[in-house]
Design a protein around this motif. Structure first.
Motif, PDB file in Angstrom:
ATOM      1  N   ASP A 240       0.837  -1.221   0.000  1.00 32.16           N
ATOM      2  CA  ASP A 240       0.000   0.000   0.000  1.00 32.16           C
ATOM      3  C   ASP A 240       0.861   1.255   0.000  1.00 32.16           C
ATOM      4  O   ASP A 240       0.553   2.264  -0.628  1.00 32.16           O
ATOM      5  CB  ASP A 240      -0.885   0.036   1.254  1.00 32.16           C
ATOM      6  CG  ASP A 240      -1.983  -1.003   1.173  1.00 32.16           C
ATOM      7  OD1 ASP A 240      -2.191  -1.553   0.076  1.00 32.16           O
ATOM      8  OD2 ASP A 240      -2.610  -1.273   2.214  1.00 32.16           O
ATOM      9  N   CYS A 241       1.964   1.178   0.760  1.00 34.36           N
ATOM     10  CA  CYS A 241       2.885   2.320   0.854  1.00 34.36           C
ATOM     11  C   CYS A 241       3.491   2.624  -0.513  1.00 34.36           C
ATOM     12  O   CYS A 241       3.604   3.781  -0.919  1.00 34.36           O
ATOM     13  CB  CYS A 241       4.036   1.923   1.784  1.00 34.36           C
ATOM     14  SG  CYS A 241       4.148   2.864   3.244  1.00 34.36           S
ATOM     15  N   ILE A 242       3.873   1.551  -1.201  1.00 35.13           N
ATOM     16  CA  ILE A 242       4.505   1.703  -2.519  1.00 35.13           C
ATOM     17  C   ILE A 242       3.490   2.274  -3.510  1.00 35.13           C
ATOM     18  O   ILE A 242       3.773   3.222  -4.238  1.00 35.13           O
ATOM     19  CB  ILE A 242       5.034   0.321  -3.001  1.00 35.13           C
ATOM     20  CG1 ILE A 242       6.124  -0.155  -2.041  1.00 35.13           C
ATOM     21  CG2 ILE A 242       5.538   0.392  -4.429  1.00 35.13           C
ATOM     22  CD1 ILE A 242       6.603  -1.574  -2.292  1.00 35.13           C
ATOM     23  N   ALA A 243       2.284   1.674  -3.494  1.00 35.85           N
ATOM     24  CA  ALA A 243       1.243   2.122  -4.433  1.00 35.85           C
ATOM     25  C   ALA A 243       0.900   3.597  -4.180  1.00 35.85           C
ATOM     26  O   ALA A 243       0.713   4.382  -5.113  1.00 35.85           O
ATOM     27  CB  ALA A 243       0.003   1.258  -4.283  1.00 35.85           C
TER      28      ALA A 243
ATOM     29  N   ILE B 104      -1.410   5.541 -13.740  1.00 33.79           N
ATOM     30  CA  ILE B 104      -0.995   5.161 -12.370  1.00 33.79           C
ATOM     31  C   ILE B 104      -1.329   3.692 -12.129  1.00 33.79           C
ATOM     32  O   ILE B 104      -0.507   2.925 -11.627  1.00 33.79           O
ATOM     33  CB  ILE B 104      -1.668   6.089 -11.333  1.00 33.79           C
ATOM     34  CG1 ILE B 104      -1.049   7.487 -11.410  1.00 33.79           C
ATOM     35  CG2 ILE B 104      -1.535   5.519  -9.916  1.00 33.79           C
ATOM     36  CD1 ILE B 104      -1.868   8.575 -10.747  1.00 33.79           C
ATOM     37  N   ALA B 105      -2.526   3.281 -12.538  1.00 31.17           N
ATOM     38  CA  ALA B 105      -2.932   1.877 -12.339  1.00 31.17           C
ATOM     39  C   ALA B 105      -1.967   0.940 -13.070  1.00 31.17           C
ATOM     40  O   ALA B 105      -1.581  -0.109 -12.543  1.00 31.17           O
ATOM     41  CB  ALA B 105      -4.357   1.679 -12.841  1.00 31.17           C
ATOM     42  N   LYS B 106      -1.551   1.324 -14.279  1.00 28.94           N
ATOM     43  CA  LYS B 106      -0.625   0.485 -15.047  1.00 28.94           C
ATOM     44  C   LYS B 106       0.713   0.345 -14.335  1.00 28.94           C
ATOM     45  O   LYS B 106       1.271  -0.748 -14.231  1.00 28.94           O
ATOM     46  CB  LYS B 106      -0.362   1.121 -16.423  1.00 28.94           C
ATOM     47  CG  LYS B 106      -1.382   0.755 -17.445  1.00 28.94           C
ATOM     48  CD  LYS B 106      -0.957   1.240 -18.814  1.00 28.94           C
ATOM     49  CE  LYS B 106      -2.054   0.851 -19.795  1.00 28.94           C
ATOM     50  NZ  LYS B 106      -1.971   1.415 -21.060  1.00 28.94           N
ATOM     51  N   VAL B 107       1.232   1.467 -13.841  1.00 30.96           N
ATOM     52  CA  VAL B 107       2.548   1.438 -13.188  1.00 30.96           C
ATOM     53  C   VAL B 107       2.477   0.618 -11.900  1.00 30.96           C
ATOM     54  O   VAL B 107       3.344  -0.218 -11.626  1.00 30.96           O
ATOM     55  CB  VAL B 107       3.064   2.883 -12.920  1.00 30.96           C
ATOM     56  CG1 VAL B 107       4.349   2.856 -12.117  1.00 30.96           C
ATOM     57  CG2 VAL B 107       3.282   3.621 -14.229  1.00 30.96           C
ATOM     58  N   VAL B 108       1.402   0.821 -11.129  1.00 31.21           N
ATOM     59  CA  VAL B 108       1.257   0.078  -9.864  1.00 31.21           C
ATOM     60  C   VAL B 108       1.204  -1.427 -10.149  1.00 31.21           C
ATOM     61  O   VAL B 108       1.898  -2.223  -9.509  1.00 31.21           O
ATOM     62  CB  VAL B 108      -0.011   0.541  -9.101  1.00 31.21           C
ATOM     63  CG1 VAL B 108      -0.336  -0.396  -7.946  1.00 31.21           C
ATOM     64  CG2 VAL B 108       0.169   1.967  -8.581  1.00 31.21           C
ATOM     65  N   LEU B 109       0.430  -1.793 -11.156  1.00 32.95           N
ATOM     66  CA  LEU B 109       0.298  -3.219 -11.499  1.00 32.95           C
ATOM     67  C   LEU B 109       1.648  -3.794 -11.936  1.00 32.95           C
ATOM     68  O   LEU B 109       2.036  -4.910 -11.540  1.00 32.95           O
ATOM     69  CB  LEU B 109      -0.736  -3.359 -12.623  1.00 32.95           C
ATOM     70  CG  LEU B 109      -1.211  -4.773 -12.899  1.00 32.95           C
ATOM     71  CD1 LEU B 109      -2.009  -5.302 -11.714  1.00 32.95           C
ATOM     72  CD2 LEU B 109      -2.105  -4.792 -14.157  1.00 32.95           C
ATOM     73  N   ALA B 110       2.359  -3.043 -12.757  1.00 30.41           N
ATOM     74  CA  ALA B 110       3.653  -3.529 -13.258  1.00 30.41           C
ATOM     75  C   ALA B 110       4.645  -3.722 -12.107  1.00 30.41           C
ATOM     76  O   ALA B 110       5.380  -4.707 -12.058  1.00 30.41           O
ATOM     77  CB  ALA B 110       4.204  -2.545 -14.290  1.00 30.41           C
ATOM     78  N   ILE B 111       4.634  -2.782 -11.151  1.00 27.09           N
ATOM     79  CA  ILE B 111       5.555  -2.904 -10.005  1.00 27.09           C
ATOM     80  C   ILE B 111       5.159  -4.130  -9.172  1.00 27.09           C
ATOM     81  O   ILE B 111       6.014  -4.903  -8.734  1.00 27.09           O
ATOM     82  CB  ILE B 111       5.496  -1.633  -9.124  1.00 27.09           C
ATOM     83  CG1 ILE B 111       6.079  -0.433  -9.867  1.00 27.09           C
ATOM     84  CG2 ILE B 111       6.169  -1.839  -7.787  1.00 27.09           C
ATOM     85  CD1 ILE B 111       7.581  -0.308  -9.814  1.00 27.09           C
ATOM     86  N   GLU B 112       3.870  -4.308  -8.985  1.00 24.38           N
ATOM     87  CA  GLU B 112       3.415  -5.449  -8.181  1.00 24.38           C
ATOM     88  C   GLU B 112       3.862  -6.762  -8.829  1.00 24.38           C
ATOM     89  O   GLU B 112       4.347  -7.672  -8.170  1.00 24.38           O
ATOM     90  CB  GLU B 112       1.889  -5.400  -8.062  1.00 24.38           C
ATOM     91  CG  GLU B 112       1.376  -6.302  -6.944  1.00 24.38           C
ATOM     92  CD  GLU B 112      -0.123  -6.158  -6.708  1.00 24.38           C
ATOM     93  OE1 GLU B 112      -0.812  -5.576  -7.567  1.00 24.38           O
ATOM     94  OE2 GLU B 112      -0.588  -6.631  -5.673  1.00 24.38           O
TER      95      GLU B 112
END
Ligand code: SF4
Length: 384
Positions: free
Chosen positions: A306-309, A372-380
């Protein structure tokens, strides 16, 4: 020393605007007892930290804090001062509505150390102000702005709303013209949101008003981006523009994940990885504080992914993510771990990556949430 901010929520308005879902009530009879409760809340919360936190910003918002007599605002600031230390160049903002911004009060604000005004202009078109349920006229907004300047405020922000029902490209352009003519230091421009439970939401559901077409909404957003860029304003967050050196520090601190204390009903704070929010009811607020209890309604720990996102979301909406700091904080090398996505977004001109920053371009701001959703998903995915 770590910098902190304070947000104060003043929960009163003369009349609710049709689109607003912030917590405020129209009956001002409890303003005095509210002020006393607020002082107690500040005292109660400050008992929880040992040393005096150092403040870089205070934001007095609401609601309509310009309805509160300057003496009461003075008492609040005095109480904050006795429990927190003020940074040398602390930014102290008060939100004002044009119909309740009196010149003598503005002079008093200056004497109290308030150095920034945030003026709720919203539109310079009379019919749009009426449909938003605002109490002021375009002339009152301009007069309030000039009063603030004449009282010595060299840092004034104004809020504007676009995609108001019935708004034409021409009237939006005239609102921007007028804003540029006044020359505020900061402009926030928000697209109108039909919040559930508001009169405007009901009017939409009943078919009494219609939404501006999505395509027009995009055009209005692009219009303000281009017009303000030409006027010398820097676009430093999806909805915020400022002349050089006049970014809103309170916002920046929040977007950079800084700690902020919040006081007043419905106020949200963030301290030590914990987000908390106060009760959204003035009677309950007064009651709890009167019993010597913090008026907190809920809290959540922001930890792990959550912190990262959250850091990605706040960074990309604002002035970008520093890859070095991101790696130091989370052990993720964003540039190499999701290199494919970064390259593809840069190729399509949605982001601007460089050594020390990855940020959205003007084109990217238009679809910020999707990116933002794309980047968060890719990092996850990269982490698993
Ligand atoms: S004045 Fe501001 S806080 Fe009050 S109802 Fe209108 S928009 Fe909401």
């Amino acid at each position: 020393m770590n910098q902190s901010g304070i947000y104060i929520h003043f929960p009163f308005c003369e009349k609710k605007c049709s689109y607003c879902d912030f917590y405020s009530i129209e009956n001002l009879s409890k303003a005095c007892i509210f002020t006393n409760s607020l002082l107690s809340e500040i005292e109660l919360r400050s008992q929880r930290h040992e040393s005096k936190p150092n403040l870089s910003s205070i934001f007095i918002g609401g609601g309509t804090p310009s309805l509160l007599p300057p003496e009461s605002i003075g008492r609040i600031l005095q109480s904050i001062k006795s429990h927190f230390s003020f940074g040398e160049d602390i930014e102290i903002t008060i939100e004002c509505n044009p119909d309740s911004t009196l010149l003598e009060n503005l002079h008093d604000y200056r004497k109290l150390g308030i150095n920034r005004i945030s003026l709720g202009v919203q539109s310079f078109a009379r019919d749009e102000l009426i449909s938003l349920g605002r109490l002021h006229t375009p002339e009152q907004a301009a007069a309030a702005f000039h009063s603030a300047r004449s009282a010595g405020f060299d840092n004034i922000g104004i809020d504007l709303i676009f995609a108001v029902p019935g708004q034409s490209a021409r009237s939006w352009s005239r609102t921007i013209d007028k804003a540029l003519e006044l020359g505020p230091n900061h402009i926030s421009a928000y697209s109108l949101i039909y919040e559930k439970g508001t009169p405007l939401y009901k009017s939409l559901a009943d078919g009494d008003v219609s939404r501006v077409r999505e395509n027009d909404e995009v055009i209005y957003y692009e219009t303000i981006i281009h017009r303000l860029a030409a006027g010398g304003y820097e676009h430093y967050e999806v909805s915020n523009f400022a002349l050089s050196g006049k970014y809103c520090r309170h916002n920046l601190d929040i977007w950079h994940g800084g700690r902020y204390f919040a006081f007043g009903p419905s106020a949200h704070g963030y301290i030590g990885n914990q987000r908390y929010w106060n009760v959204r009811n003035i009677d309950e607020y007064i009651f709890l504080v009167g019993k010597g209890r913090l008026p907190v309604s809920g809290c959540e720990e922001i930890s792990g992914f959550d912190c990262i996102a959250e850091r990605i979301m706040l960074g990309l909406r604002a002035d970008g993510i520093d890859p070095g700091r991101f790696q130091a904080d989370f052990g993720i090398d964003i540039k190499s771990d999701i290199a494919g996505l970064i390259e593809s977004l840069a190729e399509h001109n949605f982001i601007i990556p460089n050594e020390s920053n990855i940020r959205l371009s003007k084109k990217g701001y238009l679809i910020a949430d999707e990116l933002i959703a794309k980047v968060v998903l890719a990092i996850e995915k990269a982490m698993n």
